[in-house]
Design a protein around this motif. Sequence first.
Motif, short mmCIF file in Angstrom:
data_model
loop_
_atom_site.label_atom_id
_atom_site.label_comp_id
_atom_site.label_asym_id
_atom_site.label_seq_id
_atom_site.Cartn_x
_atom_site.Cartn_y
_atom_site.Cartn_z
N PHE A 54 33.89 -6.44 -5.91
CA PHE A 54 32.52 -6.51 -6.46
C PHE A 54 31.65 -5.43 -5.82
O PHE A 54 31.47 -5.40 -4.61
CB PHE A 54 31.94 -7.90 -6.16
CG PHE A 54 30.62 -8.19 -6.82
CD1 PHE A 54 30.33 -7.75 -8.11
CD2 PHE A 54 29.64 -8.93 -6.15
CE1 PHE A 54 29.10 -8.03 -8.71
CE2 PHE A 54 28.41 -9.23 -6.75
CZ PHE A 54 28.15 -8.77 -8.04
N ASP A 55 31.13 -4.54 -6.66
CA ASP A 55 30.25 -3.47 -6.17
C ASP A 55 28.99 -3.44 -7.02
O ASP A 55 28.99 -3.95 -8.14
CB ASP A 55 30.98 -2.12 -6.25
CG ASP A 55 30.50 -1.14 -5.18
OD1 ASP A 55 29.50 -1.43 -4.50
OD2 ASP A 55 31.13 -0.07 -5.03
N ASP A 56 27.94 -2.83 -6.50
CA ASP A 56 26.73 -2.75 -7.32
C ASP A 56 26.92 -1.75 -8.46
O ASP A 56 26.67 -2.05 -9.62
CB ASP A 56 25.48 -2.40 -6.47
CG ASP A 56 25.59 -1.09 -5.73
OD1 ASP A 56 26.72 -0.66 -5.42
OD2 ASP A 56 24.55 -0.47 -5.46
N VAL A 57 27.43 -0.55 -8.10
CA VAL A 57 27.55 0.53 -9.07
C VAL A 57 29.00 1.00 -9.16
O VAL A 57 29.66 1.14 -8.13
CB VAL A 57 26.70 1.74 -8.58
CG1 VAL A 57 26.96 2.98 -9.42
CG2 VAL A 57 25.21 1.41 -8.58
N ILE A 58 29.49 1.24 -10.37
CA ILE A 58 30.72 2.04 -10.50
C ILE A 58 30.28 3.32 -11.17
O ILE A 58 29.81 3.32 -12.32
CB ILE A 58 31.82 1.34 -11.31
CG1 ILE A 58 32.20 0.01 -10.67
CG2 ILE A 58 33.06 2.25 -11.41
CD1 ILE A 58 33.29 -0.75 -11.42
N SER A 59 30.40 4.42 -10.45
CA SER A 59 29.98 5.71 -11.00
C SER A 59 31.23 6.49 -11.43
O SER A 59 31.67 6.37 -12.57
CB SER A 59 29.15 6.45 -9.95
OG SER A 59 28.79 7.71 -10.41
N THR A 60 31.85 7.23 -10.52
CA THR A 60 33.07 7.96 -10.89
C THR A 60 34.30 7.03 -10.88
O THR A 60 35.36 7.41 -11.34
CB THR A 60 33.35 9.09 -9.89
OG1 THR A 60 33.61 8.50 -8.60
CG2 THR A 60 32.18 10.04 -9.78
N GLY A 61 34.15 5.86 -10.30
CA GLY A 61 35.27 4.92 -10.18
C GLY A 61 36.12 5.17 -8.95
O GLY A 61 37.05 4.41 -8.66
N GLY A 62 35.79 6.23 -8.20
CA GLY A 62 36.60 6.58 -7.02
C GLY A 62 36.67 5.47 -5.98
O GLY A 62 37.75 5.14 -5.49
N THR A 63 35.54 4.87 -5.67
CA THR A 63 35.50 3.83 -4.64
C THR A 63 36.37 2.64 -5.03
O THR A 63 37.21 2.17 -4.25
CB THR A 63 34.03 3.34 -4.44
OG1 THR A 63 33.25 4.46 -4.03
CG2 THR A 63 33.94 2.22 -3.44
N VAL A 64 36.18 2.18 -6.26
CA VAL A 64 36.90 0.97 -6.68
C VAL A 64 38.39 1.28 -6.86
O VAL A 64 39.25 0.49 -6.45
CB VAL A 64 36.25 0.40 -7.97
CG1 VAL A 64 37.15 -0.63 -8.61
CG2 VAL A 64 34.91 -0.23 -7.63
C1 R5P Z 1 27.90 3.21 -2.79
O1 R5P Z 1 27.60 2.83 -1.66
C2 R5P Z 1 27.85 2.30 -3.99
O2 R5P Z 1 27.72 0.97 -3.63
C3 R5P Z 1 29.08 2.47 -4.84
O3 R5P Z 1 30.21 2.08 -4.07
C4 R5P Z 1 29.24 3.90 -5.27
O4 R5P Z 1 28.06 4.39 -5.82
C5 R5P Z 1 30.35 4.01 -6.29
O5 R5P Z 1 30.50 5.35 -6.63
P1 R5P Z 1 31.86 5.86 -7.23
O6 R5P Z 1 32.25 4.96 -8.37
O7 R5P Z 1 31.57 7.27 -7.68
O8 R5P Z 1 32.87 5.84 -6.13
#
Ligand code: R5P
Length: 292
Positions: free
Chosen positions: A215-225
């Motif tokens: 569970f994350d606030d934002v999925i941007s590029t998807g790299g973190t998840v």
């Molecule tokens: C960063 O601290 C946020 O909580 C998200 O983990 C981050 O913005 C996700 O970015 P991305 O999907 O590009 O890895």
Amino acid sequence: MRIIAGPTSSGLSRKVAELLHSRIIDVEAKFFPDGESYVRLTAPVRGEEVAVIQTLSRPQDTSTIQLLQLMWAARDYGATKVIAVIPYFAYARQHKRFLEGEAITAVMLARFIQEAGAGAFMTVDAHNIDSMKGFTIPTINIDASPVVSEKLREMKLQGASVVAPDEGALNRARSLASLLDGEALFMRKSRDRVTGKIDIADVDFDVSGKNVVIFDDVISTGGTVAESIKIIRRHNPARIVVACVHALLVGDALDRVLAAGAEEIISTDTLPTIVKTVSVAPLIAEELSRSA
Ligand code: R5P
């Protein structure tokens, strides 16, 4: 209270208005040939309390200018109170100075929102609570966990281990875990502030045979998840489902997360998205009815 349906949140605005039995004020939005934003309120607001619902979806700069224009117009035409409802508060990542010379854009934006006429500010799961420190008006940061947990329960994920991809997301994971009667865990992530490259350490918790919700606030590029999934998969969980509040999903982010091994991604409707959503409209409506 009347709901001004910002151009980036027209669907969500309608849902909120229905729940509150409020009338919608539609917005005419267009661009001048050189790209300048133009907005026009299509009904009078004199003597009314209004909520402007406008998420800061891409292109964020345009969404922001439209928001400021709408609030300014509402005050200019005699609204007695303007509540800025910004389901996704873009720029919240820029809540402090990471490198010398940077602008603390979240604070700057808060000042602009107030100056444009907001008497109160509401958002959903701000990336960092410090992003709201530029406001001196009342602020509300809505926790989306209740609606996310309902969806996860439908997916038979009660009791799941809720994993935050970094320590900063742990409180959010705790809130969801308590609604699912599961445990909250977190991973250790670091990010290179210049290249943006992330590094996530292997985990020492046991998820073998368990259902996992990342569970994350934002999925941007998807790299973190995607990176989190790869690490967790090595520990033999039964299922891995990904949930987020704001599905930015830039480029091939969705494919990236699914290819890493997520069964499914669910999100809220703070932003327009192609993944399955749960609506934050009831949460916004509840807060607005309290502020009225
Ligand atoms: C960063 O601290 C946020 O909580 C998200 O983990 C981050 O913005 C996700 O970015 P991305 O999907 O590009 O890895």
